[in-house]
Enzyme design. Sequence first.
Site, PDB file in Angstrom:
ATOM      1  CG  ASN A  71      -1.815   1.143   1.357  1.00  0.00           C
ATOM      2  OD1 ASN A  71      -1.412   2.272   1.144  1.00  0.00           O
ATOM      3  ND2 ASN A  71      -3.058   0.900   1.709  1.00  0.00           N
ATOM      4  CG  ASP A 123      -3.221   4.580   0.811  1.00  0.00           C
ATOM      5  OD1 ASP A 123      -3.280   4.429  -0.423  1.00  0.00           O
ATOM      6  OD2 ASP A 123      -4.081   4.139   1.596  1.00  0.00           O
ATOM      7  CG  HIS A 124       0.819   6.302   4.923  1.00  0.00           C
ATOM      8  ND1 HIS A 124      -0.259   7.151   4.990  1.00  0.00           N
ATOM      9  CD2 HIS A 124       0.513   5.234   5.698  1.00  0.00           C
ATOM     10  CE1 HIS A 124      -1.171   6.631   5.793  1.00  0.00           C
ATOM     11  NE2 HIS A 124      -0.733   5.463   6.228  1.00  0.00           N
ATOM     12  NE  ARG A 157       7.174  22.068   1.850  1.00  0.00           N
ATOM     13  CZ  ARG A 157       8.475  22.040   2.074  1.00  0.00           C
ATOM     14  NH1 ARG A 157       9.037  20.989   2.618  1.00  0.00           N
ATOM     15  NH2 ARG A 157       9.212  23.071   1.778  1.00  0.00           N
ATOM     16  CG  HIS A 217      -8.418   3.900   1.333  1.00  0.00           C
ATOM     17  ND1 HIS A 217      -8.578   3.753   2.688  1.00  0.00           N
ATOM     18  CD2 HIS A 217      -9.640   4.223   0.853  1.00  0.00           C
ATOM     19  CE1 HIS A 217      -9.843   3.986   3.008  1.00  0.00           C
ATOM     20  NE2 HIS A 217     -10.509   4.288   1.905  1.00  0.00           N
ATOM     21  NE  ARG A 271      -9.607   8.244   4.480  1.00  0.00           N
ATOM     22  CZ  ARG A 271      -9.782   7.350   5.458  1.00  0.00           C
ATOM     23  NH1 ARG A 271      -8.980   6.314   5.563  1.00  0.00           N
ATOM     24  NH2 ARG A 271     -10.740   7.510   6.328  1.00  0.00           N
ATOM     25  NE  ARG A 304      -7.892  11.289   5.643  1.00  0.00           N
ATOM     26  CZ  ARG A 304      -8.350  10.651   6.723  1.00  0.00           C
ATOM     27  NH1 ARG A 304      -7.556   9.840   7.393  1.00  0.00           N
ATOM     28  NH2 ARG A 304      -9.577  10.821   7.138  1.00  0.00           N
ATOM     29  CD  GLU A 315      -7.128  -0.478   1.376  1.00  0.00           C
ATOM     30  OE1 GLU A 315      -7.324   0.566   2.031  1.00  0.00           O
ATOM     31  OE2 GLU A 315      -6.260  -1.295   1.667  1.00  0.00           O
ATOM     32  CB  THR A 356      -5.702   4.483   9.548  1.00  0.00           C
ATOM     33  OG1 THR A 356      -5.605   3.428   8.585  1.00  0.00           O
ATOM     34  CG2 THR A 356      -5.674   3.880  10.946  1.00  0.00           C
ATOM     35  CB  THR A 357      -9.545   1.537   7.459  1.00  0.00           C
ATOM     36  OG1 THR A 357      -9.144   2.196   6.271  1.00  0.00           O
ATOM     37  CG2 THR A 357     -10.893   0.898   7.262  1.00  0.00           C
ATOM     38  CD  GLU A 415      -7.056  -6.170   3.618  1.00  0.00           C
ATOM     39  OE1 GLU A 415      -7.310  -5.780   2.465  1.00  0.00           O
ATOM     40  OE2 GLU A 415      -6.400  -5.500   4.436  1.00  0.00           O
ATOM     41  CG  HIS A 422      -5.548  -1.755   9.516  1.00  0.00           C
ATOM     42  ND1 HIS A 422      -5.030  -1.083  10.588  1.00  0.00           N
ATOM     43  CD2 HIS A 422      -6.144  -0.841   8.729  1.00  0.00           C
ATOM     44  CE1 HIS A 422      -5.333   0.197  10.469  1.00  0.00           C
ATOM     45  NE2 HIS A 422      -6.004   0.376   9.351  1.00  0.00           N
ATOM     46  N   GLY A 423      -2.010  -2.717  10.126  1.00  0.00           N
ATOM     47  CA  GLY A 423      -1.117  -2.655  11.288  1.00  0.00           C
ATOM     48  C   GLY A 423       0.008  -3.668  11.284  1.00  0.00           C
ATOM     49  N   GLY A 482       1.146  -1.375   4.426  1.00  0.00           N
ATOM     50  CA  GLY A 482       1.529  -0.044   3.967  1.00  0.00           C
ATOM     51  C   GLY A 482       2.424   0.701   4.928  1.00  0.00           C
ATOM     52  CG  HIS A 483       2.241   3.219   9.172  1.00  0.00           C
ATOM     53  ND1 HIS A 483       2.189   4.567   8.936  1.00  0.00           N
ATOM     54  CD2 HIS A 483       2.906   3.080  10.342  1.00  0.00           C
ATOM     55  CE1 HIS A 483       2.781   5.212   9.924  1.00  0.00           C
ATOM     56  NE2 HIS A 483       3.214   4.325  10.788  1.00  0.00           N
TER      57      HIS A 483
HETATM   58  N1  PXP Z   1      -5.929  -3.030   4.523  1.00  0.00           N
HETATM   59  C1  PXP Z   1      -6.855  -2.047   4.600  1.00  0.00           C
HETATM   60  C2  PXP Z   1      -8.256  -2.379   4.258  1.00  0.00           C
HETATM   61  C3  PXP Z   1      -6.491  -0.750   4.977  1.00  0.00           C
HETATM   62  O1  PXP Z   1      -7.426   0.226   5.038  1.00  0.00           O
HETATM   63  C4  PXP Z   1      -5.143  -0.474   5.259  1.00  0.00           C
HETATM   64  C5  PXP Z   1      -4.729   0.919   5.616  1.00  0.00           C
HETATM   65  O2  PXP Z   1      -4.851   1.750   4.514  1.00  0.00           O
HETATM   66  C6  PXP Z   1      -4.209  -1.527   5.141  1.00  0.00           C
HETATM   67  C7  PXP Z   1      -4.632  -2.800   4.801  1.00  0.00           C
HETATM   68  C8  PXP Z   1      -2.756  -1.319   5.397  1.00  0.00           C
HETATM   69  O3  PXP Z   1      -2.575  -1.042   6.744  1.00  0.00           O
HETATM   70  P1  PXP Z   1      -1.160  -0.512   7.260  1.00  0.00           P
HETATM   71  O4  PXP Z   1      -0.924   0.796   6.564  1.00  0.00           O
HETATM   72  O5  PXP Z   1      -1.350  -0.390   8.724  1.00  0.00           O
HETATM   73  O6  PXP Z   1      -0.153  -1.553   6.863  1.00  0.00           O
END
Ligand code: PXP
Length: 239
Positions: A7, A9-10, A18, A43, A45, A49, A70, A100-101, A151, A191-192, A213-214
Amino acid sequence: MAELAVNVDHVATLREARGARYPEPVAAALAAETAGADAIVVHLREDRRHIQERDVRLLRQVVKTRLILEMAATSEMLGIALDVKPDTVTLVPEKREELTTEGGLDLITHQAHIREAVSTLKNAGIQVCIFIDPDLDQIKVAHKIDADAIEIHTGAFCDAETEFERQNEFSRIVDAAKIGTKLKLRVNAGHGICYNSINAFKGLSEIGEYSIGHSIVSKAVLTGMDTAVRDMQQLIKAL
Ligand code: PXP
């Protein structure tokens, strides 16, 4: 063997913070693919954002693995998905004020609406995955409304503060993965998940894909710091 969906996104979060043109999430996605990512996730949104519609459209053109979008099951997002045609849509709940979700989709409450979204997307040839808490009743509904995949939300496990809580949450994930597989759903997890918590999943062969992702973007920032500073220092020394 399980696959890794990265992912990005970040990377877009940093760009948007910025209001700049970089870092470019599309470039990050290509680098992730070169490094072996099996799929790219973004994702889009409602509040835009981080990821922008332009990112999703560019990614559709350049991603060579699989593109996973997503999104919330709103009419605006369904319209974008039908137009862009990602390989997979993962339906997630979305609240404007969340960081976050925060949890899986409540399919028991929103069954009729989500069933319709699943059918619309599948009719367009898009695979549908539903982000869901490790709750057996929710998984049964995912099967009933004909999702291709689930998921499992791993956030509660990854954020657990005590060993008791951690084990309890992990056994919910194991049960969810087994029931999902039994119902012939593809089972993913996300997630996480970080470089420590991933190790807990060893041997849980029901999980086919991890969406992360994160922790990956965070590690990329730190492992890249040395080169980034050296490159700038070299330019300054050459002034
Ligand atoms: N899966 C879903 C459905 C999510 O919303 C996210 C966060 O965007 C992730 C996975 C990835 O989570 P993380 O960024 O904590 O790895």
